[in-house]
Design a protein around this motif. Structure first.
Motif, mmCIF file in Angstrom:
data_model
loop_
_atom_site.group_PDB
_atom_site.id
_atom_site.type_symbol
_atom_site.label_atom_id
_atom_site.label_comp_id
_atom_site.label_asym_id
_atom_site.label_seq_id
_atom_site.Cartn_x
_atom_site.Cartn_y
_atom_site.Cartn_z
ATOM 1 N N PHE A 94 0.855 -1.177 0.000
ATOM 2 C CA PHE A 94 0.000 0.000 0.000
ATOM 3 C C PHE A 94 0.891 1.227 0.000
ATOM 4 O O PHE A 94 1.748 1.388 0.874
ATOM 5 C CB PHE A 94 -0.924 0.032 1.220
ATOM 6 C CG PHE A 94 -1.821 1.240 1.228
ATOM 7 C CD1 PHE A 94 -2.980 1.254 0.474
ATOM 8 C CD2 PHE A 94 -1.489 2.370 1.960
ATOM 9 C CE1 PHE A 94 -3.796 2.375 0.450
ATOM 10 C CE2 PHE A 94 -2.293 3.487 1.947
ATOM 11 C CZ PHE A 94 -3.454 3.489 1.195
ATOM 12 N N LYS A 95 0.694 2.088 -0.997
ATOM 13 C CA LYS A 95 1.455 3.334 -1.076
ATOM 14 C C LYS A 95 0.554 4.455 -0.579
ATOM 15 O O LYS A 95 -0.536 4.684 -1.102
ATOM 16 C CB LYS A 95 1.887 3.605 -2.516
ATOM 17 C CG LYS A 95 2.723 4.855 -2.629
ATOM 18 C CD LYS A 95 3.163 5.093 -4.042
ATOM 19 C CE LYS A 95 3.974 6.377 -4.074
ATOM 20 N NZ LYS A 95 4.253 6.813 -5.413
ATOM 21 N N GLY A 96 1.012 5.140 0.436
ATOM 22 C CA GLY A 96 0.253 6.247 1.006
ATOM 23 C C GLY A 96 1.117 7.474 1.167
ATOM 24 O O GLY A 96 2.298 7.494 0.801
ATOM 25 N N ILE A 113 8.767 1.698 4.001
ATOM 26 C CA ILE A 113 9.657 2.776 3.567
ATOM 27 C C ILE A 113 8.948 4.065 3.964
ATOM 28 O O ILE A 113 7.927 4.424 3.383
ATOM 29 C CB ILE A 113 9.921 2.753 2.052
ATOM 30 C CG1 ILE A 113 10.484 1.397 1.622
ATOM 31 C CG2 ILE A 113 10.889 3.880 1.667
ATOM 32 C CD1 ILE A 113 10.571 1.216 0.115
ATOM 33 N N SER A 114 9.459 4.734 4.955
ATOM 34 C CA SER A 114 8.846 5.959 5.458
ATOM 35 C C SER A 114 9.173 7.129 4.538
ATOM 36 O O SER A 114 10.300 7.261 4.064
ATOM 37 C CB SER A 114 9.358 6.264 6.869
ATOM 38 O OG SER A 114 8.911 7.526 7.306
ATOM 39 N N ALA A 115 8.196 7.982 4.315
ATOM 40 C CA ALA A 115 8.421 9.189 3.508
ATOM 41 C C ALA A 115 9.406 10.120 4.204
ATOM 42 O O ALA A 115 9.991 10.993 3.571
ATOM 43 C CB ALA A 115 7.106 9.912 3.255
ATOM 44 N N VAL A 153 1.453 4.619 13.010
ATOM 45 C CA VAL A 153 1.584 4.773 11.566
ATOM 46 C C VAL A 153 0.166 4.909 11.015
ATOM 47 O O VAL A 153 -0.680 4.060 11.264
ATOM 48 C CB VAL A 153 2.285 3.559 10.919
ATOM 49 C CG1 VAL A 153 2.367 3.735 9.405
ATOM 50 C CG2 VAL A 153 3.665 3.347 11.511
ATOM 51 N N SER A 154 -0.080 5.985 10.299
ATOM 52 C CA SER A 154 -1.401 6.247 9.740
ATOM 53 C C SER A 154 -1.300 6.269 8.221
ATOM 54 O O SER A 154 -0.492 6.993 7.659
ATOM 55 C CB SER A 154 -1.918 7.598 10.258
ATOM 56 O OG SER A 154 -3.206 7.857 9.775
ATOM 57 N N MET A 155 -2.135 5.452 7.562
ATOM 58 C CA MET A 155 -2.092 5.330 6.104
ATOM 59 C C MET A 155 -3.462 5.696 5.527
ATOM 60 O O MET A 155 -4.381 4.870 5.519
ATOM 61 C CB MET A 155 -1.723 3.895 5.705
ATOM 62 C CG MET A 155 -0.400 3.387 6.266
ATOM 63 S SD MET A 155 1.043 4.238 5.620
ATOM 64 C CE MET A 155 1.188 3.520 4.009
ATOM 65 N N PRO A 156 -3.634 6.937 5.046
ATOM 66 C CA PRO A 156 -4.921 7.341 4.467
ATOM 67 C C PRO A 156 -5.239 6.559 3.195
ATOM 68 O O PRO A 156 -4.377 6.391 2.332
ATOM 69 C CB PRO A 156 -4.717 8.826 4.137
ATOM 70 C CG PRO A 156 -3.523 9.252 4.913
ATOM 71 C CD PRO A 156 -2.675 8.035 5.080
ATOM 72 N N THR A 157 -6.481 6.084 3.102
ATOM 73 C CA THR A 157 -6.917 5.371 1.895
ATOM 74 C C THR A 157 -7.753 6.271 0.998
ATOM 75 O O THR A 157 -8.154 5.861 -0.083
ATOM 76 C CB THR A 157 -7.718 4.107 2.258
ATOM 77 O OG1 THR A 157 -8.803 4.473 3.098
ATOM 78 C CG2 THR A 157 -6.847 3.089 2.953
#
Length: 196
Positions: A94-96, A113-115, A153-157
């Protein structure tokens, strides 16, 4: 520890801070210096205010780029090319805005892989995950959240500036995607803990 497993989760890397320092402080100073020299002579009473103006403008742009995860996206993509060299089968990703999450359910492993640490693939046993859940709100957005070594870690969809109902087509799809990744994370965790 399994091969290549990271000892601790590092959301921020030194590269990210050096990039901010270079773009947010050094670049405005160089632009001001070039403008002063271009107009004939260097004068400190012109250089300092001009540097502050350039710094203000560049920091506004940097904050927007950081907020949308675009500041380091080129470096994240370059690092992601090395994911296949790891001895795991990351069959879900998942790329966020905050980076890229990879999940190997079979082996109970995840990679991230953290931005904000884009030069490093961090690998973790999924047993280190906690609190995986879907957060769905028309006001604050739709995302899946989990904790890695106690760090959230928060990953917006769903990325939008508009209020979106979780019952609308696009909202329901974003909730479904978040639920899917929560299920994958929990399954990988159970596999890592030997419960499956």
């Amino acid at each position: 520890m399994k091969p290549n497993e990271s000892a601790k989760f590092e959301r921020f890397g030194s590269f990210f801070f050096l990039l901010l320092l270079g773009l947010g402080i050094v670049l405005p100073a160089l632009l001001s210096l070039a403008a002063c020299i271009g107009h004939g002579a260097f004068r400190m009473d012109v250089f300092l205010p001009m540097t502050l103006v350039f710094m203000f403008m560049i920091w506004i742009i940097l904050i927007m780029l950081i907020g949308y995860g675009n500041l380091t996206s080129i470096f994240v993509k370059r690092t992601a090319k090395n994911i296949d060299s790891l001895p795991y089968q990351f069959n879900s990703s998942f790329k966020g805005r905050g980076g890229i999450l990879y999940i190997d359910v079979e082996n109970g492993m995840i990679a991230f892989i953290s931005a904000y640490n884009p030069m490093k693939i961090q690998v973790f046993n999924a047993a280190r995950i906690g609190g995986a859940r879907t957060v769905a709100s028309a006001m604050t957005g739709i995302r899946f959240v989990f904790y890695l070594d106690g760090k959230k870690v928060s990953m917006p969809t769903l990325l939008t500036n508009k209020i979106v109902s979780t019952k609308s087509g696009i909202g329901a799809e974003a909730v479904s995607k978040a639920d899917t990744f929560v299920t994958l994370l929990l399954t990988a965790k159970a596999r890592a803990e030997g419960k499956m």
